[in-house]
Design a protein around this motif. Sequence first.
Motif, PDB file in Angstrom:
ATOM      1  N   ARG A  29      -0.551   3.032 -16.550  1.00 54.25           N
ATOM      2  CA  ARG A  29      -1.815   3.778 -16.616  1.00 54.25           C
ATOM      3  C   ARG A  29      -2.829   3.229 -15.614  1.00 54.25           C
ATOM      4  N   MET A  30      -2.871   1.913 -15.504  1.00 57.02           N
ATOM      5  CA  MET A  30      -3.789   1.286 -14.548  1.00 57.02           C
ATOM      6  C   MET A  30      -3.407   1.617 -13.105  1.00 57.02           C
ATOM      7  N   GLN A  31      -2.108   1.641 -12.815  1.00 61.25           N
ATOM      8  CA  GLN A  31      -1.650   1.971 -11.464  1.00 61.25           C
ATOM      9  C   GLN A  31      -1.980   3.424 -11.110  1.00 61.25           C
ATOM     10  N   LEU A  32      -1.805   4.317 -12.084  1.00 59.81           N
ATOM     11  CA  LEU A  32      -2.147   5.724 -11.863  1.00 59.81           C
ATOM     12  C   LEU A  32      -3.636   5.888 -11.582  1.00 59.81           C
ATOM     13  N   GLU A  33      -4.442   5.180 -12.354  1.00 58.83           N
ATOM     14  CA  GLU A  33      -5.891   5.251 -12.160  1.00 58.83           C
ATOM     15  C   GLU A  33      -6.271   4.775 -10.765  1.00 58.83           C
ATOM     16  N   LYS A  34      -5.660   3.677 -10.315  1.00 61.59           N
ATOM     17  CA  LYS A  34      -5.958   3.152  -8.976  1.00 61.59           C
ATOM     18  C   LYS A  34      -5.599   4.165  -7.891  1.00 61.59           C
ATOM     19  N   LEU A  35      -4.434   4.800  -8.054  1.00 62.18           N
ATOM     20  CA  LEU A  35      -3.988   5.782  -7.061  1.00 62.18           C
ATOM     21  C   LEU A  35      -4.939   6.973  -6.989  1.00 62.18           C
ATOM     22  N   ILE A  36      -5.336   7.473  -8.158  1.00 56.01           N
ATOM     23  CA  ILE A  36      -6.229   8.638  -8.198  1.00 56.01           C
ATOM     24  C   ILE A  36      -7.590   8.299  -7.600  1.00 56.01           C
ATOM     25  N   LEU A  37      -8.112   7.128  -7.938  1.00 48.28           N
ATOM     26  CA  LEU A  37      -9.418   6.722  -7.401  1.00 48.28           C
ATOM     27  C   LEU A  37      -9.353   6.430  -5.910  1.00 48.28           C
ATOM     28  N   SER A  38      -8.223   5.946  -5.436  1.00 44.75           N
ATOM     29  CA  SER A  38      -8.083   5.618  -4.023  1.00 44.75           C
ATOM     30  C   SER A  38      -7.950   6.859  -3.150  1.00 44.75           C
ATOM     31  N   TYR A  39      -7.123   7.816  -3.592  1.00 41.91           N
ATOM     32  CA  TYR A  39      -6.787   8.972  -2.749  1.00 41.91           C
ATOM     33  C   TYR A  39      -7.563  10.227  -3.109  1.00 41.91           C
ATOM     34  N   ARG A  40      -8.061  10.303  -4.328  1.00 39.72           N
ATOM     35  CA  ARG A  40      -8.855  11.460  -4.779  1.00 39.72           C
ATOM     36  C   ARG A  40      -8.126  12.799  -4.592  1.00 39.72           C
ATOM     37  N   PRO A  41      -6.889  12.911  -5.082  1.00 36.24           N
ATOM     38  CA  PRO A  41      -6.234  14.221  -5.069  1.00 36.24           C
ATOM     39  C   PRO A  41      -6.918  15.127  -6.094  1.00 36.24           C
ATOM     40  N   THR A  42      -6.776  16.411  -5.953  1.00 39.62           N
ATOM     41  CA  THR A  42      -7.331  17.340  -6.935  1.00 39.62           C
ATOM     42  C   THR A  42      -6.378  17.487  -8.096  1.00 39.62           C
ATOM     43  N   LYS A  86       0.827  -1.197   0.000  1.00 33.64           N
ATOM     44  CA  LYS A  86       0.000   0.000   0.000  1.00 33.64           C
ATOM     45  C   LYS A  86       0.867   1.255   0.000  1.00 33.64           C
ATOM     46  N   LEU A  87       0.700   2.074  -1.023  1.00 30.72           N
ATOM     47  CA  LEU A  87       1.420   3.331  -1.101  1.00 30.72           C
ATOM     48  C   LEU A  87       0.642   4.417  -0.380  1.00 30.72           C
ATOM     49  N   GLN A  88       1.347   5.429   0.078  1.00 27.54           N
ATOM     50  CA  GLN A  88       0.709   6.521   0.803  1.00 27.54           C
ATOM     51  C   GLN A  88       0.907   7.826   0.055  1.00 27.54           C
ATOM     52  N   MET A  89      -0.184   8.448  -0.328  1.00 30.46           N
ATOM     53  CA  MET A  89      -0.127   9.756  -0.977  1.00 30.46           C
ATOM     54  C   MET A  89      -0.689  10.781  -0.001  1.00 30.46           C
ATOM     55  N   GLN A  90       0.109  11.770   0.341  1.00 29.15           N
ATOM     56  CA  GLN A  90      -0.288  12.737   1.356  1.00 29.15           C
ATOM     57  C   GLN A  90      -0.431  14.125   0.734  1.00 29.15           C
ATOM     58  N   ILE A  98      16.690  13.261  -6.500  1.00 29.47           N
ATOM     59  CA  ILE A  98      15.929  13.088  -5.255  1.00 29.47           C
ATOM     60  C   ILE A  98      16.252  14.207  -4.271  1.00 29.47           C
ATOM     61  N   ASN A  99      17.539  14.527  -4.136  1.00 26.40           N
ATOM     62  CA  ASN A  99      17.955  15.577  -3.200  1.00 26.40           C
ATOM     63  C   ASN A  99      17.487  16.951  -3.649  1.00 26.40           C
ATOM     64  N   LYS A 100      17.569  17.201  -4.953  1.00 28.62           N
ATOM     65  CA  LYS A 100      17.150  18.504  -5.484  1.00 28.62           C
ATOM     66  C   LYS A 100      15.665  18.745  -5.274  1.00 28.62           C
ATOM     67  N   ARG A 101      14.860  17.719  -5.452  1.00 34.23           N
ATOM     68  CA  ARG A 101      13.411  17.850  -5.279  1.00 34.23           C
ATOM     69  C   ARG A 101      12.978  17.638  -3.824  1.00 34.23           C
ATOM     70  N   GLU A 102      13.934  17.283  -2.962  1.00 29.85           N
ATOM     71  CA  GLU A 102      13.664  17.038  -1.540  1.00 29.85           C
ATOM     72  C   GLU A 102      12.565  15.991  -1.363  1.00 29.85           C
ATOM     73  N   LEU A 103      12.752  14.858  -2.049  1.00 23.68           N
ATOM     74  CA  LEU A 103      11.762  13.789  -2.038  1.00 23.68           C
ATOM     75  C   LEU A 103      12.057  12.782  -0.926  1.00 23.68           C
ATOM     76  N   ASP A 104      11.010  12.116  -0.474  1.00 23.64           N
ATOM     77  CA  ASP A 104      11.158  10.967   0.407  1.00 23.64           C
ATOM     78  C   ASP A 104      11.666   9.812  -0.468  1.00 23.64           C
ATOM     79  N   LYS A 105      12.908   9.420  -0.263  1.00 25.04           N
ATOM     80  CA  LYS A 105      13.558   8.444  -1.143  1.00 25.04           C
ATOM     81  C   LYS A 105      12.810   7.119  -1.187  1.00 25.04           C
ATOM     82  N   THR A 106      12.417   6.622  -0.016  1.00 22.95           N
ATOM     83  CA  THR A 106      11.729   5.327   0.030  1.00 22.95           C
ATOM     84  C   THR A 106      10.398   5.388  -0.704  1.00 22.95           C
ATOM     85  N   LEU A 107       9.625   6.444  -0.465  1.00 19.66           N
ATOM     86  CA  LEU A 107       8.330   6.591  -1.119  1.00 19.66           C
ATOM     87  C   LEU A 107       8.492   6.760  -2.627  1.00 19.66           C
ATOM     88  N   PHE A 108       9.490   7.545  -3.028  1.00 18.51           N
ATOM     89  CA  PHE A 108       9.761   7.767  -4.448  1.00 18.51           C
ATOM     90  C   PHE A 108      10.060   6.448  -5.154  1.00 18.51           C
TER      91      PHE A 108
END
Length: 216
Positions: A203-216, A41-45, A137-147
Motif C-alpha cells: 500500500r505504501m509503495q502504491l501511494e508513493k508511485l501515485i504521488l510521484s507520477y500523478r496518473p489519473t 526508480k521505476l518508470q510509469m509512462q 505477460i505475452n497475452k497482456r503484451e507487457l514489458d517483462k522487465t518493468l512488470f
Amino acid sequence: RSYVGEKSRRMQMRRKNLENRKEKEIEEKEKLLKNIEKEEKLQMQFLHHEKEVLIRAEGLNVRYGEKQVCNNVDFVLKQKDCLVLEGKNGSGKSSILKRILGEKTEGDGTLFLASGLKISYVPQDTGGLYGGMESFINKRELDKTLFFQFLRKFDFSREAFDRRLEELSEGQKKKILLAASLCEQAHLYIWDEPLNYIGIYTRMQLEKLILSYRPT
C-alpha cells in the motif's frame, strides 16, 4: 542389444538437454531479478489526453432489479485527479465503474467520456488469472522487465514467479493485476477494490508511485 543401448543413450541426451535448458532459464531469471532489485526508480509512462476533463457524471442512478442503491451521483474527473468512490458493499460502486468501461448496467443518468479515452482496468475479482507467468505477460503484451520491477517493488516472493497463477494467494494475484496495470500506457487507471488482500508495505509503495507520477 545395440538398439536398446542406442535408445538409452538418446534418452539420456534428451534428459541432459532438458536439464541444461532449465538451468539456463533459471540463471536468466535470477539474473533478471537481481537487476530488478538493483533498480531503484521505476518508470510509469501514462498517456496525456488532449482534453482536460476525462469524465463528467451527472445524476447517475444505479438499480439492482427494483431496488435503487444510489442516486444523483455527480462528479468531474480531470487529468491528474485521483478520485475515490466510497460506499458500503452493494451501494453501486462497481456498477458505476462498469458503466464507465462501457458495460450495460441497470440505472440511468448522464455520463460523458472524452473521446479516444484509453483505460487500464483492475477488476475486483481475480478469478480470471490462470496459466503461467510468461503466458500472462505475452497475452497482456507487457514489458517483462518493468512488470517484474513492479512485482519486486510490491515484495512479490521469488518462488511465486514459477508457480501457476491460479495457485497463488489472493494478495499475490492482486499484485500481478496492479503491476500489469501500471505497465500499461493509458489515460485513466480504474482500480476496483485495489487494496483487498494487500499488505501495508505494498500500500505504501502504491501511494508513493501515485504521488510521484500523478496518473489519473
